[in-house]
Structure formats: structure tokens, C-alpha cells
Design a protein around this motif. Structure first.
Motif, PDB file in Angstrom:
ATOM      1  N   VAL A 196      -0.121  -8.549  -0.361  1.00 20.87           N
ATOM      2  CA  VAL A 196       0.043  -7.113  -0.165  1.00 20.87           C
ATOM      3  C   VAL A 196       0.691  -6.842   1.199  1.00 20.87           C
ATOM      4  N   PHE A 197       1.763  -6.066   1.177  1.00 23.79           N
ATOM      5  CA  PHE A 197       2.432  -5.638   2.406  1.00 23.79           C
ATOM      6  C   PHE A 197       1.732  -4.384   2.917  1.00 23.79           C
ATOM      7  N   ARG A 198       1.303  -4.442   4.165  1.00 26.02           N
ATOM      8  CA  ARG A 198       0.603  -3.310   4.777  1.00 26.02           C
ATOM      9  C   ARG A 198       1.342  -2.812   6.018  1.00 26.02           C
ATOM     10  N   GLY A 199       2.580  -3.205   6.174  1.00 21.03           N
ATOM     11  CA  GLY A 199       3.364  -2.830   7.343  1.00 21.03           C
ATOM     12  C   GLY A 199       3.588  -4.055   8.215  1.00 21.03           C
ATOM     13  N   PHE A 200       4.508  -3.875   9.152  1.00 18.34           N
ATOM     14  CA  PHE A 200       4.807  -4.962  10.082  1.00 18.34           C
ATOM     15  C   PHE A 200       3.826  -4.908  11.244  1.00 18.34           C
ATOM     16  N   PRO A 201       3.464  -6.073  11.794  1.00 16.44           N
ATOM     17  CA  PRO A 201       2.545  -6.082  12.931  1.00 16.44           C
ATOM     18  C   PRO A 201       3.135  -5.306  14.109  1.00 16.44           C
ATOM     19  N   GLN A 202       2.279  -4.597  14.801  1.00 17.75           N
ATOM     20  CA  GLN A 202       2.703  -3.854  15.984  1.00 17.75           C
ATOM     21  C   GLN A 202       2.907  -4.834  17.133  1.00 17.75           C
ATOM     22  N   ILE A 260       0.850  -1.192   0.000  1.00 19.33           N
ATOM     23  CA  ILE A 260       0.000   0.000   0.000  1.00 19.33           C
ATOM     24  C   ILE A 260       0.889   1.247   0.000  1.00 19.33           C
ATOM     25  N   PRO A 261       0.387   2.356  -0.514  1.00 22.25           N
ATOM     26  CA  PRO A 261       1.214   3.567  -0.635  1.00 22.25           C
ATOM     27  C   PRO A 261       1.878   4.026   0.660  1.00 22.25           C
ATOM     28  N   SER A 262       1.201   3.905   1.783  1.00 25.27           N
ATOM     29  CA  SER A 262       1.785   4.371   3.043  1.00 25.27           C
ATOM     30  C   SER A 262       2.958   3.516   3.516  1.00 25.27           C
ATOM     31  N   SER A 263       3.150   2.352   2.936  1.00 21.29           N
ATOM     32  CA  SER A 263       4.289   1.502   3.329  1.00 21.29           C
ATOM     33  C   SER A 263       5.493   1.677   2.402  1.00 21.29           C
ATOM     34  N   ILE A 264       5.347   2.432   1.329  1.00 28.82           N
ATOM     35  CA  ILE A 264       6.461   2.636   0.391  1.00 28.82           C
ATOM     36  C   ILE A 264       7.629   3.327   1.090  1.00 28.82           C
ATOM     37  N   GLN A 265       7.331   4.244   1.988  1.00 25.96           N
ATOM     38  CA  GLN A 265       8.392   4.942   2.732  1.00 25.96           C
ATOM     39  C   GLN A 265       9.276   3.949   3.476  1.00 25.96           C
ATOM     40  N   ALA A 266       8.702   3.044   4.246  1.00 23.36           N
ATOM     41  CA  ALA A 266       9.489   2.088   5.021  1.00 23.36           C
ATOM     42  C   ALA A 266      10.312   1.179   4.113  1.00 23.36           C
ATOM     43  N   ILE A 267       9.709   0.744   3.031  1.00 21.29           N
ATOM     44  CA  ILE A 267      10.417  -0.136   2.095  1.00 21.29           C
ATOM     45  C   ILE A 267      11.595   0.606   1.470  1.00 21.29           C
TER      46      ILE A 267
END
Length: 144
Positions: free
Chosen positions: A137-143, A107-114
Motif C-alpha cells: 500500500v502506497f501511503r505517500g513518500f517519506p518526509q 490510500i484515498p488521500s494519496s490518489i491526488q498525488a498519483i
């Protein structure tokens, strides 16, 4: 397509391959550019946007073939038809390095971390790819 290779760029490329929805493309660019707020700081995706009809309709394999082996970035981000058709705009993320051609969506909001982590070699492509959901789809790492 007229180019023999991907253009050189200061930052990894976000390549547009689908040109049907101009407003959606602009929205995706805004989402990628938006800062990711973490306690005490904001982080940005350092990417360059390639909006060139010469890349219309190219698929992952064709884009990988256009990246020279000595390309100065290890990853490509691709906004294709699948990205535009889905509500969360899953961008195709393609490895140009260790597992050349391996891909997942993010998702677009995870492009920064990648981008940030791959650009400084803090993490490897597989860490993001292996953390994608069952839908790929990568949506970030679990909290924790």
C-alpha cells in the motif's frame, strides 16, 4: 458485463466493482475528492467516478482487458472488495501504460498525488509502485 471497453472519460476513472456497502463507497469518494493541503495551495485528484453495476465483480485483469490500447489515461483506480474491507480503504491502482497490468494499492488521500503526477508525466507509475509499503500500500513518500 455489457460493455466492450471502458467508457471514455475526461479524467482517469475510479471504478467501483463491489456494491455491498453504499455508505463506504460514498465515504471513499469523499476522501478522494478532498483537497490535499500543501503550503500555499490545495491540490485535487482529477478523476471521474464510475458507479455502474455492469462492472460488479470484475478483477484487475478483466478491467485491463476492457481498456483499449489507445485509452486516453495511463491508470485506473479500482474500489473493490479489498478496498471496502480494510480500515484505510486501500484502492487498487493499475497501470495501463508501460507495465500494463502492474498494480499496487494506495490510500484515498494519496490518489491526488498519483493522478496529478501521472497525468502530466511528471513521474512514472513505477515510482509510486516501488514506494508502496511492505503491505503493498502506497501511503505517500517519506518526509525529508
Amino acid at each position: 458485463m455489457s460493455s466492450q471497453t471502458l467508457p471514455s472519460s475526461v479524467n482517469p476513472l475510479v471504478i467501483r466493482t463491489e456494491f455491498a456497502q453504499e455508505a463506504t463507497w460514498k465515504r471513499i469518494c469523499e476522501l478522494i475528492r478532498a483537497p490535499v493541503q500543501l503550503p500555499g495551495d490545495a491540490f485535487y485528484a482529477h478523476v471521474d467516478f464510475l458507479d455502474d453495476v455492469a462492472f460488479r465483480g470484475l478483477n484487475k485483469d478483466q478491467l485491463v482487458a476492457l481498456a483499449p490500447r489507445n485509452y486516453n489515461h495511463s491508470v485506473l483506480f479500482v474500489v473493490d472488495g479489498t478496498t471496502l474491507r480494510q480500515a484505510d480503504f486501500p484502492i487498487l491502482v493499475v497501470d495501463l501504460n508501460t507495465q500494463r497490468g502492474r498494480s499496487f494499492r494506495a490510500i484515498p488521500s494519496s490518489i491526488q498525488a498519483i493522478e496529478n503526477n501521472l497525468s502530466i508525466a511528471n513521474m512514472d507509475f513505477f515510482e509510486f509502485a516501488d514506494s508502496a509499503g511492505k503491505d503493498g500500500v502506497f501511503r505517500g513518500f517519506p518526509q525529508r
